[in-house]
Design a protein around this motif. Structure first.
Motif, PDB file in Angstrom:
ATOM      1  N   CYS A  14      -7.581  -1.823   7.840  1.00 41.73           N
ATOM      2  CA  CYS A  14      -8.148  -2.432   6.638  1.00 41.73           C
ATOM      3  C   CYS A  14      -8.601  -1.373   5.645  1.00 41.73           C
ATOM      4  N   ASP A  15      -9.202  -0.296   6.131  1.00 38.12           N
ATOM      5  CA  ASP A  15      -9.599   0.796   5.243  1.00 38.12           C
ATOM      6  C   ASP A  15      -8.387   1.399   4.540  1.00 38.12           C
ATOM      7  N   LEU A  16      -7.345   1.677   5.295  1.00 37.47           N
ATOM      8  CA  LEU A  16      -6.148   2.307   4.729  1.00 37.47           C
ATOM      9  C   LEU A  16      -5.380   1.378   3.791  1.00 37.47           C
ATOM     10  N   GLU A  29      -8.891  -0.377  15.559  1.00 33.50           N
ATOM     11  CA  GLU A  29      -7.609  -0.261  14.845  1.00 33.50           C
ATOM     12  C   GLU A  29      -7.592  -1.170  13.620  1.00 33.50           C
ATOM     13  N   ILE A  30      -8.167  -2.353  13.745  1.00 41.28           N
ATOM     14  CA  ILE A  30      -8.230  -3.276  12.603  1.00 41.28           C
ATOM     15  C   ILE A  30      -9.089  -2.686  11.492  1.00 41.28           C
ATOM     16  N   VAL A  31     -10.219  -2.100  11.854  1.00 44.65           N
ATOM     17  CA  VAL A  31     -11.089  -1.470  10.856  1.00 44.65           C
ATOM     18  C   VAL A  31     -10.341  -0.350  10.149  1.00 44.65           C
ATOM     19  N   ALA A  80       0.824  -1.220   0.000  1.00 43.72           N
ATOM     20  CA  ALA A  80       0.000   0.000   0.000  1.00 43.72           C
ATOM     21  C   ALA A  80       0.851   1.260   0.000  1.00 43.72           C
ATOM     22  N   GLY A  81       2.176   1.106   0.062  1.00 43.71           N
ATOM     23  CA  GLY A  81       3.072   2.255  -0.016  1.00 43.71           C
ATOM     24  C   GLY A  81       3.353   2.938   1.307  1.00 43.71           C
ATOM     25  N   LYS A 132      -9.448 -10.536   5.950  1.00 43.33           N
ATOM     26  CA  LYS A 132      -9.302  -9.900   7.258  1.00 43.33           C
ATOM     27  C   LYS A 132      -9.131 -10.958   8.348  1.00 43.33           C
ATOM     28  N   ALA A 133      -9.981 -11.982   8.300  1.00 40.99           N
ATOM     29  CA  ALA A 133      -9.911 -13.055   9.295  1.00 40.99           C
ATOM     30  C   ALA A 133      -8.578 -13.787   9.200  1.00 40.99           C
TER      31      ALA A 133
END
Length: 72
Positions: A55-57, A50-52, A13-14, A66-67
């Motif tokens: 994952c968005d970023l 934080e996981i949400v 993702a850089g 995700k799991a």
């Protein structure tokens, strides 16, 4: 947690861990680079918020992916 898989997603993702921590903070998930590093390396546990945010970023939208990353 699949630390190597997460690290690969961060790089793809850089982001560096420092830039990812800054981006998470801008999204409202306040986290320091040191805390993020501990969590990415499995020395601490990510919270669900934080996981949400991660994952968005990182563009992780598939629930199975995700799991696999965070629950394995």
């Amino acid at each position: 947690m699949m630390t190597n898989e997460l690290k690969g997603k961060i790089v793809a993702a850089g982001f560096s861990q420092q830039s990812l921590a800054a981006a998470m903070s801008q999204q409202g998930c306040k986290i320091s680079k040191n805390t993020l590093s501990k969590k990415v390396n499995g020395q601490a546990i990510f919270g669900t918020d934080e996981i949400v945010c991660l994952c968005d970023l990182l563009g992780i939208h598939d629930n199975d992916e995700k799991a696999y990353i965070f629950l394995t």
